[in-house]
Design an enzyme around this catalytic site. Structure first.
Site, PDB file in Angstrom:
ATOM      1  N   ASP A   1       1.291 -30.019   8.624  1.00 20.53           N
ATOM      2  CA  ASP A   1       2.194 -31.023   8.057  1.00 20.53           C
ATOM      3  C   ASP A   1       2.203 -32.209   9.011  1.00 20.53           C
ATOM      4  OD1 ASP A   1       4.175 -32.215   6.439  1.00 20.53           O
ATOM      5  OD2 ASP A   1       5.730 -31.530   7.809  1.00 20.53           O
ATOM      6  N   SER A   2       2.777 -33.316   8.551  1.00 23.31           N
ATOM      7  CA  SER A   2       2.908 -34.472   9.431  1.00 23.31           C
ATOM      8  C   SER A   2       3.887 -34.177  10.569  1.00 23.31           C
ATOM      9  CB  SER A   2       3.393 -35.672   8.626  1.00 23.31           C
ATOM     10  OG  SER A   2       4.598 -35.347   7.963  1.00 23.31           O
TER      11      SER A   2
ATOM     12  N   TYR B   1       3.768 -39.776   7.686  1.00 27.02           N
ATOM     13  CA  TYR B   1       2.580 -40.031   6.877  1.00 27.02           C
ATOM     14  C   TYR B   1       2.943 -40.800   5.600  1.00 27.02           C
ATOM     15  CZ  TYR B   1      -0.462 -36.677   9.419  1.00 27.02           C
ATOM     16  OH  TYR B   1      -1.226 -36.028  10.354  1.00 27.02           O
ATOM     17  N   GLY B   2       4.178 -40.651   5.183  1.00 34.16           N
ATOM     18  CA  GLY B   2       4.597 -41.159   3.868  1.00 34.16           C
ATOM     19  C   GLY B   2       4.431 -42.651   3.686  1.00 34.16           C
TER      20      GLY B   2
ATOM     21  N   CYS C   1       2.032 -30.656   3.713  1.00 32.54           N
ATOM     22  CA  CYS C   1       2.485 -32.042   3.566  1.00 32.54           C
ATOM     23  C   CYS C   1       2.131 -32.567   2.173  1.00 32.54           C
ATOM     24  CB  CYS C   1       1.808 -32.900   4.630  1.00 32.54           C
ATOM     25  SG  CYS C   1       2.256 -34.629   4.546  1.00 32.54           S
ATOM     26  N   ASN C   2       3.143 -33.061   1.469  1.00 33.59           N
ATOM     27  CA  ASN C   2       2.907 -33.584   0.115  1.00 33.59           C
ATOM     28  C   ASN C   2       2.070 -34.847   0.138  1.00 33.59           C
ATOM     29  OD1 ASN C   2       4.917 -32.340  -2.251  1.00 33.59           O
ATOM     30  ND2 ASN C   2       5.530 -31.881  -0.170  1.00 33.59           N
ATOM     31  N   THR C   3       2.292 -35.691   1.149  1.00 33.35           N
ATOM     32  CA  THR C   3       1.532 -36.935   1.219  1.00 33.35           C
ATOM     33  C   THR C   3       0.059 -36.618   1.480  1.00 33.35           C
ATOM     34  OG1 THR C   3       3.508 -37.944   2.188  1.00 33.35           O
ATOM     35  CG2 THR C   3       1.488 -39.227   2.275  1.00 33.35           C
TER      36      THR C   3
ATOM     37  N   GLU D   1      15.287 -36.198   9.872  1.00 34.93           N
ATOM     38  CA  GLU D   1      14.774 -36.052  11.241  1.00 34.93           C
ATOM     39  C   GLU D   1      15.895 -36.291  12.260  1.00 34.93           C
ATOM     40  OE1 GLU D   1      11.443 -35.758  12.720  1.00 34.93           O
ATOM     41  OE2 GLU D   1      10.926 -34.879  10.773  1.00 34.93           O
TER      42      GLU D   1
ATOM     43  N   CYS E   1       8.349 -33.273  -1.038  1.00 37.43           N
ATOM     44  CA  CYS E   1       8.257 -33.659   0.367  1.00 37.43           C
ATOM     45  C   CYS E   1       8.746 -32.468   1.177  1.00 37.43           C
ATOM     46  CB  CYS E   1       9.138 -34.881   0.641  1.00 37.43           C
ATOM     47  SG  CYS E   1       9.231 -35.324   2.385  1.00 37.43           S
ATOM     48  N   THR E   2       8.052 -32.210   2.280  1.00 36.40           N
ATOM     49  CA  THR E   2       8.391 -31.037   3.091  1.00 36.40           C
ATOM     50  C   THR E   2       9.847 -31.025   3.564  1.00 36.40           C
ATOM     51  OG1 THR E   2       7.506 -32.338   4.913  1.00 36.40           O
ATOM     52  CG2 THR E   2       6.106 -30.583   4.040  1.00 36.40           C
ATOM     53  N   HIS E   3      10.422 -32.209   3.741  1.00 36.90           N
ATOM     54  CA  HIS E   3      11.768 -32.272   4.312  1.00 36.90           C
ATOM     55  C   HIS E   3      12.882 -32.004   3.294  1.00 36.90           C
ATOM     56  CE1 HIS E   3       9.563 -34.155   7.519  1.00 36.90           C
ATOM     57  NE2 HIS E   3      10.652 -34.381   8.233  1.00 36.90           N
TER      58      HIS E   3
HETATM   59  N1  DGL Z   1       5.454 -34.297   5.410  1.00 36.34           N
HETATM   60  C1  DGL Z   1       5.645 -35.473   4.588  1.00 36.34           C
HETATM   61  C2  DGL Z   1       5.491 -35.097   3.116  1.00 36.34           C
HETATM   62  O1  DGL Z   1       5.680 -33.952   2.727  1.00 36.34           O
HETATM   63  C3  DGL Z   1       6.998 -36.106   4.822  1.00 36.34           C
HETATM   64  C4  DGL Z   1       7.174 -36.736   6.168  1.00 36.34           C
HETATM   65  C5  DGL Z   1       6.263 -37.927   6.417  1.00 36.34           C
HETATM   66  O2  DGL Z   1       6.439 -38.995   5.805  1.00 36.34           O
HETATM   67  O3  DGL Z   1       5.362 -37.749   7.217  1.00 36.34           O
HETATM   68  O4  DGL Z   1       5.180 -35.945   2.321  1.00 36.34           O
END
Ligand code: DGL
Length: 239
Positions: A14-15, A46-47, A77-79, A156, A188-190
């Site tokens: 993940d990011s 990453y987003g 990570c979704n992005t 975060e 999104c992971t968060h």
């Molecule tokens: N891990 C990213 C996602 O799931 C979210 C955090 C980021 O923007 O890096 O898209």
């Protein structure tokens, strides 16, 4: 049933730390599997980065995880899943599981009338990966997407219960609340960390889809089909 079929670890990246929500789901679904996790906290977020940059980072991390001898890769990570899945599949010899397809499948299964919402980063929403995946599974589904760029920094910061987060979430969810949605993908992971708040704002009739948990289940199915499940004891490494 053979005792041990493939004891190599599952690679997850993940990011940052958000992907640990997917690892948690993996631990619950596959308690005997070992995991090597890479969180790119040095280069988060990453987003808001470009497709090219996220793809380059993803390929670098995948190469690192392959060197750790992983048997498959879960892109939590979704992005990264939105931008880099094709490139990862082309480049790697091991199977790659992203979050988009498993979460889209779950949302379609939960939404008989195809009324689905997607929450994600600017990158994930801008890529249209979710609406395109949903359209392949349920032609004519009506998908409402909303980028929520302020969620990740607030989460975060640990402001999970701060009134500011609630106010921002209420603003982001105005359109979705009015749309009588059947399900909403936490893309999104968060976001699973603020699922209670999102559920509260959308109402109890909307079903939330945890993309990491769905991808963990898809990983279990994949490994089982390939006869590659491990039997413990697991050993985990976090980078
Ligand atoms: N891990 C990213 C996602 O799931 C979210 C955090 C980021 O923007 O890096 O898209």
């Amino acid at each position: 049933m053979p005792a041990t079929r493939d004891s190599r670890p599952i690679g997850v990246f993940d990011s940052g730390l958000g992907g640990l929500t997917a690892v948690h789901a993996l631990f619950q679904t596959l308690p005997e599997e070992s995991v090597v996790y890479f969180g790119d906290t040095a280069r988060l977020p990453y987003g808001s980065k470009s497709r090219d940059t996220v793809t380059r980072f993803s390929l670098e991390i995948a190469a690192f995880l392959v060197r750790q001898n992983v048997k498959c890769l879960l892109v939590a990570c979704n992005t990264a899943s939105s931008y880099a899945l094709e490139a990862l599949n082309r480049r790697l010899d091991i199977p790659v599981v992203g979050v988009i397809e498993p979460a889209a499948k779950a949302a379609v299964a939960m939404s008989p009338h195809g009324r689905i919402g997607v929450l994600g980063t600017l990158g994930t929403v801008g890529s249209r990966a979710y609406p395109e995946a949903i359209d392949l599974l349920a032609v004519g589904a009506s998908v409402i997407s909303r980028a929520c760029p302020l969620f990740v920094p607030l989460i975060e910061e640990g402001w999970l219960h701060h009134p500011v987060l609630r106010q921002i979430a209420a603003e982001y969810l105005i359109e979705m609340k009015a749309a009588s949605l059947e399900s909403v993908i936490l893309g999104c992971t968060h976001y699973p960390l603020i699922a209670p708040l999102i559920q509260d704002l959308l109402g109890p009739e909307v079903r939330l889809v945890d993309s990491g948990a769905e991808a963990a289940r898809a990983t279990a199915t994949l490994l089982s089909e390939r006869g590659q499940l491990a039997s413990g004891p697991p050993r985990h490494h976090f980078f």
